[in-house]
Design an enzyme around this catalytic site. Structure first.
Site, short mmCIF file in Angstrom:
data_model
loop_
_atom_site.label_atom_id
_atom_site.label_comp_id
_atom_site.label_asym_id
_atom_site.label_seq_id
_atom_site.Cartn_x
_atom_site.Cartn_y
_atom_site.Cartn_z
N TRP A 133 0.81 -1.23 0.00
CA TRP A 133 0.00 0.00 0.00
C TRP A 133 0.84 1.27 0.00
O TRP A 133 0.49 2.26 -0.66
CB TRP A 133 -1.01 -0.02 1.15
N ASP A 171 -1.30 6.42 6.41
CA ASP A 171 -2.41 5.56 5.99
C ASP A 171 -2.66 4.59 7.15
O ASP A 171 -1.85 3.71 7.41
CB ASP A 171 -1.99 4.81 4.72
N LYS A 219 -12.48 -1.83 7.44
CA LYS A 219 -11.81 -2.81 8.31
C LYS A 219 -12.26 -2.63 9.76
O LYS A 219 -12.83 -3.52 10.35
CB LYS A 219 -10.30 -2.70 8.17
C1 LIG Z 1 -3.51 -0.10 4.31
C2 LIG Z 1 -4.40 0.07 3.11
N1 LIG Z 1 -4.33 1.22 2.43
C3 LIG Z 1 -5.10 1.43 1.34
C4 LIG Z 1 -5.97 0.47 0.87
C5 LIG Z 1 -6.80 0.73 -0.33
O1 LIG Z 1 -8.09 1.00 0.05
P1 LIG Z 1 -9.31 1.08 -0.97
O2 LIG Z 1 -9.52 -0.29 -1.52
O3 LIG Z 1 -10.42 1.55 -0.10
O4 LIG Z 1 -8.96 2.07 -2.03
C6 LIG Z 1 -6.08 -0.74 1.58
C7 LIG Z 1 -7.03 -1.77 1.12
O5 LIG Z 1 -7.14 -2.84 1.66
C8 LIG Z 1 -5.27 -0.94 2.72
O6 LIG Z 1 -5.33 -2.09 3.41
#
Ligand SMILES: Cc1ncc(COP(=O)(O)O)c(C=O)c1O
Length: 355
Positions: free
Chosen positions: A101, A166, A190
């Site tokens: 991520w 994040d 989550k």
């Molecule tokens: C730590 C983290 N950041 C970002 C994301 C991306 O999120 P989204 O699918 O809502 O765009 C995720 C998705 O699982 C994630 O676990």
């Protein structure tokens, strides 16, 4: 009713009392004669839900007044773009990369403006001494818990530029000193609520710096100016998150969630570490995630059987992310200690049968 233990990485387990309350209010919310789904976002009823959700979040995290709480759509991925659009103007977005991520966020930032990778580690979070920001750094971005890789920061980085995190997969799972951050964000799916809602908590004085050509909906200032209601917000998702906040406060808040996640994750890590190599996890110990325990079976031929038998025992969604393979048990707030115990017991029994 048959509910099984759900270890999904997101969307993921929700607290049962939240689901039950939502079900009981589904056709008639608090006697108004219609459901939340049918209610205007500008009604006094919904504005009440919205205001209370923000207030409960402030209480849960002790969010200072100088911080804006915003609800955005577009998930974590839109944040990957909004952050450089709003904060890297005339500066360099600095990124610490230690998993899927943070890598995606860095790649997106490079498309938008200037971005630098200040650290890049595998199987562990970078140490503080590896986080040297560049000249002209606009911020340091990191991902506090890498959901796919099962890696967490065991500390809060200290830098002399705004810190951006994040926190999608460890949101509300432990106390956080918000005053040390420029911005944090989390996709709700989550630990906070349904997919489709993203929470952004940002220092007010950092907002309003986007270029004038920035589309309205990509400028955080729009959300701050209009209480996240410039457009129609995801009302049902906010309503569910309202119930989640109430549940969290009743359960003892983020300190209690932290206590439980230490306990839950320890049970699974113990099952791995005491298996004589039947299971393994290569993450540096202090970087091991408490939310997403990633592990492999030494004999990969047993993977499918391990997943199938787990499901027969009421342990669902333990298959690892396709990028890293193996297994992943996500232990978010709504996953009980009992669920973690059941998985650990199953792991021990499976290893005994197949060693
Ligand atoms: C730590 C983290 N950041 C970002 C994301 C991306 O999120 P989204 O699918 O809502 O765009 C995720 C998705 O699982 C994630 O676990």
């Amino acid at each position: 009713m048959t509910r099984i233990f759900n270890f999904a990485a997101g969307p993921s387990a929700m607290p049962l009392p939240v689901l039950e309350q939502a079900a009981s209010e589904m056709t008639d919310w608090h006697g108004v004669g219609y459901s939340i789904l049918e209610m205007s976002h500008r009604s006094k009823e919904f504005m009440g839900i919205y205001g209370e959700t923000v207030e409960m979040l402030r209480e849960l995290y002790g969010i200072p007044e100088e911080y804006e709480v915003m609800f955005v759509q577009g998930g974590g991925h839109l944040q990957f773009a909004m952050i450089p659009l709003n904060f890297a103007v005339g500066g360099i977005g600095n990124y610490a990369v230690d998993g899927v991520w943070s890598r995606k966020a860095f790649n997106e930032a490079q498309k938008i403006g200037e971005a630098a990778e200040v650290a890049c580690t595998e199987l562990r979070a970078p140490r503080q001494d590896e986080l040297a920001v560049t000249d002209g750094a606009a911020y340091l971005y990191y991902c506090s818990n890498e959901t796919v890789n099962g890696i967490r920061y065991w500390y809060r980085p200290e830098v002399n530029v705004p810190l951006i995190a994040d926190m999608s997969s460890d949101f509300l799972s432990q106390p956080v000193d918000i005053s040390k951050y420029g911005l944090i964000f989390a996709g709700a799916q989550k630990n906070f609520g349904p997919a489709g809602l993203t929470v952004v908590i940002a220092r007010k004085d950092l907002l309003g710096r986007a270029e004038s050509t920035t589309p309205t909906m990509l400028d955080y200032q729009t959300y701050a100016n209009f209480e996240s209601m410039y457009n129609t917000p995801p009302t049902f998702a906010i309503y569910i998150s309202h119930l989640v906040c109430k549940w969290l406060l009743a359960e003892g808040g983020v300190k209690e969630m932290e206590r439980r996640s230490i306990l839950k994750s320890q049970k699974i890590y113990d099952a791995i570490d005491n298996s004589d190599g039947f299971y393994y996890n290569n993450i540096e110990k202090r970087s091991r995630s408490r939310m997403n325990v990633v592990f492999n079976l030494k004999n990969e031929e047993l993977n499918q059987l391990f997943i199938e038998e787990a499901l027969q025992k009421g342990l669902a969604n333990i298959k690892g992310h396709r990028i890293v393979g193996g297994m992943r048990a996500s232990l978010y707030n709504a996953v009980s200690v009992e669920a973690a115990e059941a998985l650990a017991d199953y792991m021990k029994a499976f290893a005994e049968r197949h060693s």
